[in-house]
Design a protein around this motif. Structure first.
Motif, PDB file in Angstrom:
ATOM      1  N   TYR A   9     -26.580   3.213  60.636  1.00 15.16           N
ATOM      2  CA  TYR A   9     -28.071   3.282  61.097  1.00 15.16           C
ATOM      3  C   TYR A   9     -28.675   2.646  61.353  1.00 15.16           C
ATOM      4  O   TYR A   9     -29.833   2.118  62.097  1.00 15.16           O
ATOM      5  CB  TYR A   9     -28.911   4.137  60.198  1.00 15.16           C
ATOM      6  CG  TYR A   9     -29.886   4.636  60.254  1.00 15.16           C
ATOM      7  CD1 TYR A   9     -30.008   5.587  61.085  1.00 15.16           C
ATOM      8  CD2 TYR A   9     -31.163   3.765  59.378  1.00 15.16           C
ATOM      9  CE1 TYR A   9     -31.032   5.777  60.750  1.00 15.16           C
ATOM     10  CE2 TYR A   9     -32.639   4.842  59.575  1.00 15.16           C
ATOM     11  CZ  TYR A   9     -32.612   5.234  60.651  1.00 15.16           C
ATOM     12  OH  TYR A   9     -33.387   6.391  60.059  1.00 15.16           O
ATOM     13  N   LYS A  22     -31.066   1.722  64.662  1.00 12.08           N
ATOM     14  CA  LYS A  22     -32.774   0.895  65.165  1.00 12.08           C
ATOM     15  C   LYS A  22     -32.946  -0.571  65.733  1.00 12.08           C
ATOM     16  O   LYS A  22     -34.181  -0.180  66.184  1.00 12.08           O
ATOM     17  CB  LYS A  22     -33.214   0.848  63.278  1.00 12.08           C
ATOM     18  CG  LYS A  22     -33.006   2.306  62.691  1.00 12.08           C
ATOM     19  CD  LYS A  22     -34.169   3.734  62.846  1.00 12.08           C
ATOM     20  CE  LYS A  22     -35.393   3.573  63.122  1.00 12.08           C
ATOM     21  NZ  LYS A  22     -36.267   4.080  63.964  1.00 12.08           N
ATOM     22  N   GLN A  69     -34.220   7.016  70.019  1.00 13.23           N
ATOM     23  CA  GLN A  69     -35.071   7.198  69.743  1.00 13.23           C
ATOM     24  C   GLN A  69     -34.082   8.962  68.956  1.00 13.23           C
ATOM     25  O   GLN A  69     -34.477   9.344  67.792  1.00 13.23           O
ATOM     26  CB  GLN A  69     -36.078   7.658  69.768  1.00 13.23           C
ATOM     27  CG  GLN A  69     -37.429   8.371  68.012  1.00 13.23           C
ATOM     28  CD  GLN A  69     -38.539   7.969  68.530  1.00 13.23           C
ATOM     29  OE1 GLN A  69     -38.611   8.273  69.800  1.00 13.23           O
ATOM     30  NE2 GLN A  69     -39.468   7.523  67.969  1.00 13.23           N
ATOM     31  N   ILE A  91     -31.330   9.180  67.266  1.00 15.42           N
ATOM     32  CA  ILE A  91     -31.350   8.788  65.889  1.00 15.42           C
ATOM     33  C   ILE A  91     -31.644  10.065  65.570  1.00 15.42           C
ATOM     34  O   ILE A  91     -31.371  10.151  64.649  1.00 15.42           O
ATOM     35  CB  ILE A  91     -31.997   7.261  65.776  1.00 15.42           C
ATOM     36  CG1 ILE A  91     -31.647   5.917  66.043  1.00 15.42           C
ATOM     37  CG2 ILE A  91     -32.326   7.217  64.559  1.00 15.42           C
ATOM     38  CD1 ILE A  91     -32.137   4.750  65.971  1.00 15.42           C
ATOM     39  N   THR A  92     -32.217  10.664  65.802  1.00 20.95           N
ATOM     40  CA  THR A  92     -33.153  11.475  65.035  1.00 20.95           C
ATOM     41  C   THR A  92     -31.817  12.287  64.432  1.00 20.95           C
ATOM     42  O   THR A  92     -31.979  13.463  63.919  1.00 20.95           O
ATOM     43  CB  THR A  92     -34.288  12.439  66.310  1.00 20.95           C
ATOM     44  OG1 THR A  92     -35.330  11.364  66.232  1.00 20.95           O
ATOM     45  CG2 THR A  92     -35.076  13.543  65.314  1.00 20.95           C
ATOM     46  N   LYS A 134     -29.567  11.323  62.031  1.00 18.38           N
ATOM     47  CA  LYS A 134     -29.822  10.850  61.018  1.00 18.38           C
ATOM     48  C   LYS A 134     -28.962  11.567  59.349  1.00 18.38           C
ATOM     49  O   LYS A 134     -28.514  10.699  58.335  1.00 18.38           O
ATOM     50  CB  LYS A 134     -30.819  10.712  61.493  1.00 18.38           C
ATOM     51  CG  LYS A 134     -31.835  10.006  59.546  1.00 18.38           C
ATOM     52  CD  LYS A 134     -33.405   9.778  59.815  1.00 18.38           C
ATOM     53  CE  LYS A 134     -33.825   9.306  58.382  1.00 18.38           C
ATOM     54  NZ  LYS A 134     -35.735   9.232  58.536  1.00 18.38           N
ATOM     55  N   HIS A 188     -27.407   9.841  56.594  1.00 13.09           N
ATOM     56  CA  HIS A 188     -27.900   9.762  55.614  1.00 13.09           C
ATOM     57  C   HIS A 188     -26.914  10.865  54.453  1.00 13.09           C
ATOM     58  O   HIS A 188     -27.695  10.693  53.252  1.00 13.09           O
ATOM     59  CB  HIS A 188     -29.609   9.895  55.518  1.00 13.09           C
ATOM     60  CG  HIS A 188     -30.504   8.849  55.871  1.00 13.09           C
ATOM     61  ND1 HIS A 188     -30.076   8.308  57.289  1.00 13.09           N
ATOM     62  CD2 HIS A 188     -30.933   7.736  55.338  1.00 13.09           C
ATOM     63  CE1 HIS A 188     -30.513   7.125  57.672  1.00 13.09           C
ATOM     64  NE2 HIS A 188     -31.553   6.921  56.158  1.00 13.09           N
TER      65      HIS A 188
END
Length: 286
Positions: free
Chosen positions: A240, A244, A274, A277-278, A281, A285
């Protein structure tokens, strides 16, 4: 034959017979047993004790009695599978205890359930306020299932309109200090990969009580020595952070370049990254 030897032999026979007959009856937890199955279990245990200890009676008569009980129990199970009326008669029907947030006192009396017992059962379901319950029903096995009001239902991805992929089961690759080759092969990994992961954690395989690999390839270990702390896997966090950093680098390149086409390319790549990543995510996590 001495009495002690005869008792020992009878007990061994009773254990063997009881094992095979309970295998025929199938697997059920005590809380899942019907009233008749509960009685059958007690009776079979008593008959097994009778076969073992009653030296004055013929031991084979006890085995015949055991066989009759098991045969009747299996017959009733097949009858319940085939007929709903038989299920309702033998096991009984579910009883509604709370409906639309209101306790049905008559049904509580019917099931001989006190108010304190109802509240105790609700607390066992992590429900501490009666007002939070929309519907509650007592199943034939005595268990109480609860449906909370919509305001108190736990939030799920479905409520948010998020589609979540299936979660494959974790595989146990080390158990009691021994490597399990079959689970490793199931997830397409090798002993070499496992040894590399063990080197990262700084432990030897013989010191591992339990080792598991989750669906994302992360390796978790529990050691025999609970005083030793093993660092948590950081693969997801590292990935992650790398994503970023790449996003930030693309945005920086877009701001610093004077070339219009290059600027547009960097900005477009940053937006695409982006978006990626969304999407990933929630997985990174967990």
């Amino acid at each position: 034959m001495p009495n002690w030897l005869e008792i020992a032999l009878r007990t061994l026979v009773a254990i063997v017979v009881l094992f095979f007959m309970t295998k025929l009856l199938g697997k059920r937890q005590v809380s899942q047993l019907s009233f008749f199955e509960y009685i059958t279990g007690i009776t079979i245990g008593s008959l097994a004790a009778y076969i073992s200890l009653d030296l004055e009676a013929n031991w084979y008569l006890g085995i015949i009695s055991l066989g009759v009980w098991v045969a009747v129990s299996i017959g009733i199970e097949f009858l319940q599978i085939k007929s709903k009326k038989a299920r309702d008669f033998i096991d009984g029907k579910a009883t509604v205890l709370i409906k639309d947030g209101k306790v049905l006192e008559d049904n509580l009396k019917k099931e001989r359930l006190a108010t304190d017992e109802l509240l105790e059962q609700l607390r066992s379901k992590d429900v501490f306020k009666l007002a939070d319950v929309e519907f509650a029903v007592m199943e034939p096995n005595g268990d109480i299932n609860v449906l909370l009001t919509k305001d108190n239902l736990p939030l799920t991805p479905n409520h948010l309109g998020i589609k979540v992929g299936p979660e494959p089961e974790s595989q146990t690759v080390i158990m009691d200090g021994k490597i399990m080759d079959e689970p490793l092969a199931t997830i397409g990994l090798s002993r070499a990969w496992l040894n590399t992961e063990l080197e990262k954690t700084g432990v030897a395989v013989e010191n591992v009580f339990l080792g598991q690999v989750d669906s994302y390839g992360q390796f978790y270990v529990d050691l025999f020595d609970d005083q030793i702390k093993v660092p948590e896997p950081q693969i997801k966090a590292t990935l992650y952070a790398t994503l970023k950093k790449c996003e930030a680098d693309l945005e920086l390149f877009g701001l610093t370049t004077q070339n219009k086409k290059a600027k547009e390319m960097y900005e477009q790549c940053a937006k695409q990254l982006q978006s990626v990543i969304t999407e990933v995510k929630p997985c990174l996590h967990r």
